[in-house]
Design a protein around this motif. Structure first.
Motif, PDB file in Angstrom:
ATOM      1  N   GLN A  59       0.833  -1.208   0.000  1.00 40.37           N
ATOM      2  CA  GLN A  59       0.000   0.000   0.000  1.00 40.37           C
ATOM      3  C   GLN A  59       0.866   1.256   0.000  1.00 40.37           C
ATOM      4  OE1 GLN A  59      -2.098  -1.256   3.522  1.00 40.37           O
ATOM      5  NE2 GLN A  59      -4.059  -1.455   2.379  1.00 40.37           N
ATOM      6  N   LEU A  60       1.947   1.245   0.774  1.00 43.33           N
ATOM      7  CA  LEU A  60       2.850   2.398   0.812  1.00 43.33           C
ATOM      8  C   LEU A  60       3.509   2.631  -0.548  1.00 43.33           C
ATOM      9  CD1 LEU A  60       4.555   1.922   4.298  1.00 43.33           C
ATOM     10  CD2 LEU A  60       2.998   3.756   3.628  1.00 43.33           C
ATOM     11  N   ASN A  61       3.930   1.543  -1.186  1.00 47.16           N
ATOM     12  CA  ASN A  61       4.539   1.668  -2.519  1.00 47.16           C
ATOM     13  C   ASN A  61       3.544   2.208  -3.532  1.00 47.16           C
ATOM     14  OD1 ASN A  61       7.117   0.839  -1.806  1.00 47.16           O
ATOM     15  ND2 ASN A  61       6.679  -1.321  -2.187  1.00 47.16           N
ATOM     16  N   GLN A  62       2.295   1.773  -3.435  1.00 46.43           N
ATOM     17  CA  GLN A  62       1.256   2.257  -4.351  1.00 46.43           C
ATOM     18  C   GLN A  62       1.032   3.757  -4.158  1.00 46.43           C
ATOM     19  OE1 GLN A  62      -2.504   0.172  -4.257  1.00 46.43           O
ATOM     20  NE2 GLN A  62      -3.483   1.683  -5.569  1.00 46.43           N
ATOM     21  N   ILE A  63       1.001   4.188  -2.903  1.00 49.18           N
ATOM     22  CA  ILE A  63       0.829   5.614  -2.612  1.00 49.18           C
ATOM     23  C   ILE A  63       2.009   6.410  -3.179  1.00 49.18           C
ATOM     24  CG2 ILE A  63       0.799   7.330  -0.756  1.00 49.18           C
ATOM     25  CD1 ILE A  63      -0.844   5.223   0.868  1.00 49.18           C
ATOM     26  N   ARG A  64       3.233   5.913  -2.980  1.00 51.41           N
ATOM     27  CA  ARG A  64       4.420   6.595  -3.518  1.00 51.41           C
ATOM     28  C   ARG A  64       4.356   6.691  -5.045  1.00 51.41           C
ATOM     29  NH1 ARG A  64       7.360   3.059   0.089  1.00 51.41           N
ATOM     30  NH2 ARG A  64       7.626   4.170   2.047  1.00 51.41           N
ATOM     31  N   ASP A  65       3.989   5.576  -5.690  1.00 50.65           N
ATOM     32  CA  ASP A  65       3.905   5.576  -7.157  1.00 50.65           C
ATOM     33  C   ASP A  65       2.852   6.563  -7.648  1.00 50.65           C
ATOM     34  OD1 ASP A  65       5.863   3.641  -7.240  1.00 50.65           O
ATOM     35  OD2 ASP A  65       4.485   1.970  -7.624  1.00 50.65           O
ATOM     36  N   GLU A  66       1.697   6.591  -6.995  1.00 45.60           N
ATOM     37  CA  GLU A  66       0.630   7.512  -7.387  1.00 45.60           C
ATOM     38  C   GLU A  66       1.064   8.960  -7.193  1.00 45.60           C
ATOM     39  OE1 GLU A  66      -2.744   6.224  -5.104  1.00 45.60           O
ATOM     40  OE2 GLU A  66      -3.084   4.464  -6.380  1.00 45.60           O
ATOM     41  N   ARG A  67       1.754   9.225  -6.095  1.00 47.33           N
ATOM     42  CA  ARG A  67       2.230  10.585  -5.828  1.00 47.33           C
ATOM     43  C   ARG A  67       3.272  11.001  -6.853  1.00 47.33           C
ATOM     44  NH1 ARG A  67       1.150  14.040  -1.507  1.00 47.33           N
ATOM     45  NH2 ARG A  67      -0.591  12.628  -1.591  1.00 47.33           N
ATOM     46  N   ARG A  68       4.163  10.095  -7.213  1.00 49.85           N
ATOM     47  CA  ARG A  68       5.193  10.379  -8.221  1.00 49.85           C
ATOM     48  C   ARG A  68       4.529  10.718  -9.559  1.00 49.85           C
ATOM     49  NH1 ARG A  68      10.700   9.569  -8.963  1.00 49.85           N
ATOM     50  NH2 ARG A  68      11.297   8.930 -11.047  1.00 49.85           N
ATOM     51  N   GLY A  77       2.930  14.656 -13.672  1.00 49.37           N
ATOM     52  CA  GLY A  77       1.884  15.286 -14.475  1.00 49.37           C
ATOM     53  C   GLY A  77       1.853  16.790 -14.264  1.00 49.37           C
ATOM     54  N   ALA A  78       1.983  17.207 -13.012  1.00 53.18           N
ATOM     55  CA  ALA A  78       2.003  18.644 -12.702  1.00 53.18           C
ATOM     56  C   ALA A  78       3.233  19.302 -13.311  1.00 53.18           C
ATOM     57  CB  ALA A  78       1.981  18.846 -11.188  1.00 53.18           C
ATOM     58  N   ALA A  79       4.383  18.648 -13.186  1.00 54.60           N
ATOM     59  CA  ALA A  79       5.628  19.196 -13.729  1.00 54.60           C
ATOM     60  C   ALA A  79       5.545  19.309 -15.245  1.00 54.60           C
ATOM     61  CB  ALA A  79       6.804  18.322 -13.326  1.00 54.60           C
ATOM     62  N   LEU A  80       4.956  18.325 -15.886  1.00 49.85           N
ATOM     63  CA  LEU A  80       4.801  18.372 -17.342  1.00 49.85           C
ATOM     64  C   LEU A  80       4.018  19.610 -17.760  1.00 49.85           C
ATOM     65  CD1 LEU A  80       4.963  17.139 -20.193  1.00 49.85           C
ATOM     66  CD2 LEU A  80       2.919  15.814 -19.615  1.00 49.85           C
ATOM     67  N   ARG A  81       2.925  19.874 -17.078  1.00 48.13           N
ATOM     68  CA  ARG A  81       2.095  21.044 -17.420  1.00 48.13           C
ATOM     69  C   ARG A  81       2.866  22.346 -17.207  1.00 48.13           C
ATOM     70  NH1 ARG A  81      -1.442  17.556 -14.834  1.00 48.13           N
ATOM     71  NH2 ARG A  81      -1.353  18.695 -12.850  1.00 48.13           N
ATOM     72  N   ALA A  89       5.061  22.177  -7.122  1.00 46.07           N
ATOM     73  CA  ALA A  89       4.384  21.732  -5.907  1.00 46.07           C
ATOM     74  C   ALA A  89       2.964  22.283  -5.849  1.00 46.07           C
ATOM     75  CB  ALA A  89       5.180  22.162  -4.669  1.00 46.07           C
ATOM     76  N   ALA A  90       2.823  23.562  -6.173  1.00 40.40           N
ATOM     77  CA  ALA A  90       1.491  24.177  -6.159  1.00 40.40           C
ATOM     78  C   ALA A  90       0.582  23.521  -7.198  1.00 40.40           C
ATOM     79  CB  ALA A  90       1.599  25.681  -6.419  1.00 40.40           C
ATOM     80  N   GLU A  91       1.086  23.264  -8.393  1.00 41.95           N
ATOM     81  CA  GLU A  91       0.307  22.619  -9.454  1.00 41.95           C
ATOM     82  C   GLU A  91      -0.116  21.209  -9.032  1.00 41.95           C
ATOM     83  OE1 GLU A  91      -1.390  22.336 -13.387  1.00 41.95           O
ATOM     84  OE2 GLU A  91      -0.483  24.092 -12.458  1.00 41.95           O
ATOM     85  N   ALA A  92       0.769  20.518  -8.306  1.00 42.18           N
ATOM     86  CA  ALA A  92       0.477  19.147  -7.856  1.00 42.18           C
ATOM     87  C   ALA A  92      -0.388  19.132  -6.598  1.00 42.18           C
ATOM     88  CB  ALA A  92       1.779  18.396  -7.595  1.00 42.18           C
ATOM     89  N   GLY A  93      -0.510  20.287  -5.936  1.00 40.74           N
ATOM     90  CA  GLY A  93      -1.300  20.349  -4.707  1.00 40.74           C
ATOM     91  C   GLY A  93      -0.618  19.682  -3.528  1.00 40.74           C
ATOM     92  N   ILE A  94       0.721  19.778  -3.501  1.00 38.09           N
ATOM     93  CA  ILE A  94       1.486  19.184  -2.393  1.00 38.09           C
ATOM     94  C   ILE A  94       2.422  20.236  -1.814  1.00 38.09           C
ATOM     95  CG2 ILE A  94       1.391  16.854  -3.381  1.00 38.09           C
ATOM     96  CD1 ILE A  94       4.313  17.269  -4.290  1.00 38.09           C
ATOM     97  N   LEU A 135      11.242  13.627 -17.278  1.00 41.11           N
ATOM     98  CA  LEU A 135      10.104  13.799 -18.183  1.00 41.11           C
ATOM     99  C   LEU A 135      10.524  13.734 -19.651  1.00 41.11           C
ATOM    100  CD1 LEU A 135       8.188  16.637 -16.327  1.00 41.11           C
ATOM    101  CD2 LEU A 135       7.329  14.328 -16.767  1.00 41.11           C
ATOM    102  N   VAL A 136      11.605  14.406 -19.986  1.00 41.89           N
ATOM    103  CA  VAL A 136      12.068  14.416 -21.380  1.00 41.89           C
ATOM    104  C   VAL A 136      12.476  13.008 -21.800  1.00 41.89           C
ATOM    105  CG1 VAL A 136      13.862  15.254 -22.957  1.00 41.89           C
ATOM    106  CG2 VAL A 136      12.726  16.848 -21.398  1.00 41.89           C
ATOM    107  N   GLN A 137      13.197  12.319 -20.937  1.00 33.13           N
ATOM    108  CA  GLN A 137      13.623  10.963 -21.280  1.00 33.13           C
ATOM    109  C   GLN A 137      12.418  10.053 -21.507  1.00 33.13           C
ATOM    110  OE1 GLN A 137      16.657   9.323 -18.781  1.00 33.13           O
ATOM    111  NE2 GLN A 137      16.691   7.399 -19.889  1.00 33.13           N
ATOM    112  N   GLY A 138      11.435  10.145 -20.629  1.00 31.00           N
ATOM    113  CA  GLY A 138      10.225   9.345 -20.787  1.00 31.00           C
ATOM    114  C   GLY A 138       9.491   9.666 -22.073  1.00 31.00           C
TER     115      GLY A 138
END
Length: 198
Positions: A8-17, A22-26, A42-47, A66-69
């Motif tokens: 569950q912790l790993n899932q939360i970390r993956d979702e947060r990442r 997504g926020a950084a991309l925008r 951080a503001a765009e991501a709401g964290i 992001l660019v590599q991906g």
């Protein structure tokens, strides 16, 4: 309430990442690397600003990730075109439709920023050299040559045809990505007239 297990912790970390990326991309797509601050992401991501640094140590690391991906995904899409059903022209039509899909607009702007902005990390500059227009031309060459052999595509310099076509599609995505109505994306069939046999 029971404590969270490792899964569950790993899932939360993956979702947060994913949320952060997504926020950084925008933000990067709009402002480029020079105009972006970690606090904006951080503001765009709401964290919180501090939580962002728990996942990425700098905006340069995040931009590079992001660019590599994006570059790896675009190369994969070029390979997958060969698995599509139909003639070479059918496959090129489908690839063109995917390239012009508005959902990819932030990625085109990100890549445009990576190619044209100052202050990008050295690793991003290397990625731009590794994933140059020539690499796309090389990947698409067998498909376009088959289209020429079958009489679907115009004769002539195949490499020049691919480079021109990909450049037009990429340019259209960049100029229309911000939602500006001054430019229009023509129908794919109109664009295909650039390369089809007359």
């Amino acid at each position: 309430m029971a404590p969270l297990n490792d899964q569950q912790l790993n899932q939360i970390r993956d979702e947060r990442r994913i949320q952060i990326m997504g926020a950084a991309l925008r933000v990067f797509a709009r402002r480029g690397i020079i105009g972006t601050k970690m606090s904006m992401i951080a503001a765009e991501a709401g964290i919180s600003h501090g939580l962002l640094y728990h996942y990425f140590t700098s905006k340069e690391e995040l931009f590079t990730t992001l660019v590599q991906g994006a570059m790896e995904a675009s190369q994969e899409a070029m390979k997958e075109v060969y698995l599509l059903p139909g003639t070479p022209l059918d496959k090129i039509r489908r690839l063109s439709e995917e390239m012009l899909d508005k959902s990819g607009a932030p990625y085109y702007l990100l890549i445009h920023q990576a190619r044209t902005s100052e202050g990008v990390p050295d690793k991003v500059n290397q990625l731009m050299r590794d994933y140059s227009l020539d690499s796309y031309v090389e990947q698409l060459l067998p498909l376009f040559r088959e289209g020429q052999e079958r009489g679907e595509l115009d004769a002539g310099d195949t490499e020049e045809m691919i480079a021109s076509y990909v450049s037009v599609l990429s340019g259209l995505m960049v100029v229309t990505a911000d939602g500006n109505d001054d430019y229009r994306v023509p129908p794919v069939d109109r664009l295909l007239r650039m390369i089809t046999k007359r």
